[in-house]
Design an enzyme around this catalytic site. Structure first.
Site, PDB file in Angstrom:
ATOM      1  N   SER A 125       0.833  -1.207   0.000  1.00 51.89           N
ATOM      2  CA  SER A 125       0.000   0.000   0.000  1.00 51.89           C
ATOM      3  C   SER A 125       0.865   1.252   0.000  1.00 51.89           C
ATOM      4  O   SER A 125       1.982   1.248   0.519  1.00 51.89           O
ATOM      5  CB  SER A 125      -0.879   0.001   1.256  1.00 51.89           C
ATOM      6  OG  SER A 125      -1.486   1.254   1.457  1.00 51.89           O
ATOM      7  N   TYR A 151      -2.786  -0.503  10.640  1.00 52.76           N
ATOM      8  CA  TYR A 151      -2.943  -1.175   9.347  1.00 52.76           C
ATOM      9  C   TYR A 151      -1.769  -0.844   8.428  1.00 52.76           C
ATOM     10  O   TYR A 151      -1.133  -1.734   7.855  1.00 52.76           O
ATOM     11  CB  TYR A 151      -4.254  -0.758   8.672  1.00 52.76           C
ATOM     12  CG  TYR A 151      -4.233  -0.970   7.176  1.00 52.76           C
ATOM     13  CD1 TYR A 151      -4.308  -2.248   6.639  1.00 52.76           C
ATOM     14  CD2 TYR A 151      -4.092   0.108   6.303  1.00 52.76           C
ATOM     15  CE1 TYR A 151      -4.253  -2.457   5.266  1.00 52.76           C
ATOM     16  CE2 TYR A 151      -4.038  -0.084   4.928  1.00 52.76           C
ATOM     17  CZ  TYR A 151      -4.119  -1.365   4.421  1.00 52.76           C
ATOM     18  OH  TYR A 151      -4.049  -1.563   3.065  1.00 52.76           O
ATOM     19  N   LYS A 155       1.628  -3.215   6.821  1.00 48.84           N
ATOM     20  CA  LYS A 155       2.125  -3.287   5.441  1.00 48.84           C
ATOM     21  C   LYS A 155       3.628  -2.990   5.406  1.00 48.84           C
ATOM     22  O   LYS A 155       4.393  -3.671   4.717  1.00 48.84           O
ATOM     23  CB  LYS A 155       1.364  -2.296   4.557  1.00 48.84           C
ATOM     24  CG  LYS A 155      -0.095  -2.632   4.329  1.00 48.84           C
ATOM     25  CD  LYS A 155      -0.273  -3.888   3.500  1.00 48.84           C
ATOM     26  CE  LYS A 155      -1.715  -4.108   3.097  1.00 48.84           C
ATOM     27  NZ  LYS A 155      -1.930  -5.364   2.355  1.00 48.84           N
TER      28      LYS A 155
END
Length: 336
Positions: A125, A151, A155
């Site tokens: 991401s 989150y 990544k």
């Protein structure tokens, strides 16, 4: 032709990628725990492609089941989409996100090592870039700084784990694909984005407002230093994004290879609203609110590396994405 395992392959991006892989002649199997997707997606994939992928309903935290799948699967490569992805929830439940996303990936790498699978594409991401001093993001930028939620940090941590793994396994081929803002749906209208819980991203919220499930869209900030005062982001059609995975698979090479997948252009919140209203022929209820903390004025991908090395670039527009989203919403309404 290679045999591919798609973890999280019934999810939004995963399912579109599975379709593109099947259309290119790949044999694809799907692993998903269905936490944030539906088993009926398999029916849609079969309806679109004429092929029903073999499916494993397995949680990646179950290391024994992961080993069993790899022992019998004889995969050539893995495309790893699986992971929890709700930004707000990750702030409320950080341990859940770290355990699920990171431990699941460790189990995946363990199984790949045991059974000699040496090609991995990781669904990363643009959040790994954190805050930057320039709006066009390039792969050489430093990552990991000023990431605002767990989150995004999962990544980043997984990218670092993969990099360390490659140092220890020099023949391993790893590609990290950094997404920007996927939108749209398959042109058939059969699959699209349908997140569980309260969405954080603009497009799913627009969809919920259009369905009447949310009263109106909140536009946070109208005084940014952009042409119309609202934030600008790089929105990529999910089918273009899916084709980017196919291109990455066809250009695998040893080491860690990193690519931005985006359009190279930014669209403002007001422009997104106007595009949806134009495509639907209806007004989208919205109101303006103060800025949110941590929102950048504008950002977009510099996708030059992907075009040069993978021969990939986007072909679809925001208008195409709005058309396909509305088509998907009509199919959902007709079948409920």
């Amino acid at each position: 032709m290679k045999k591919i395992l798609a973890t999280g392959g019934t999810g939004y991006i995963g399912s579109h990628t599975v379709i593109e892989l099947i259309n290119k002649g790949y044999e694809v199997e799907i692993l998903d725990n269905l936490f944030n997707s539906k088993i009926t997606v398999l029916d849609k994939i079969e309806e679109i492609t004429g092929t029903r992928p073999k499916f494993y309903e397995v949680d990646m935290l179950d290391a024994d089941k992961m080993d069993e799948i790899f022992k019998n699967g004889h995969f050539d490569a893995v495309i790893h989409f699986a992971g929890l992805k709700a930004v707000g929830e990750s702030v409320e439940k950080p341990l859940l996100y770290y355990r699920n996303n990171i431990e699941g990936t460790l189990n995946l790498l363990d199984s790949m090592a045991k059974y000699g699978v040496n090609e991995l594409i990781f669904s990363s991401s643009a959040t790994v870039y954190g805050e930057q001093d320039q709006p066009d993001f390039v792969e050489t930028m430093k990552t990991g700084g000023a990431i605002t939620n767990p989150y995004g940090r999962t990544k980043y941590f997984i990218e670092e784990i993969v990099k360390d793994y490659v140092v220890a396994h020099p023949d391993f081929e790893a590609t990290l694909l950094r997404y920007f803002n996927p939108i749209g749906a398959h042109e058939s209208g059969l699959i699209g984005e349908d997140p569980n819980g309260i969405p954080n991203n603009l497009m799913p919220i627009i969809m919920r407002v259009a369905e009447g499930r949310i009263k109106q869209l909140q536009v946070y900030g109208t005084d940014y230093p952009t042409e119309d005062g609202t934030c600008r982001r790089d929105y990529i059609h999910v089918v273009d994004l899916a084709k980017g995975h196919v291109a990455a698979l066809e250009h695998m090479k040893a080491g860690v290879n990193i690519y931005n997948l985006g359009t190279g252009k930014a669209t403002s919140v007001k422009e997104m609203i106007a595009a949806f209203e134009k495509a639907s022929g209806e007004k989208l209820p919205h109101e303006f609110a103060p800025r949110r903390a941590g929102d950048l004025a504008e950002m977009w991908a510099n996708p030059a590396k992907a075009e040069k090395e993978l021969g990939w670039k986007t072909e679809l527009t925001v208008d195409d994405a709005m058309r396909d989203t509305i088509n998907y919403l009509k199919h959902v309404k007709e079948n409920n």
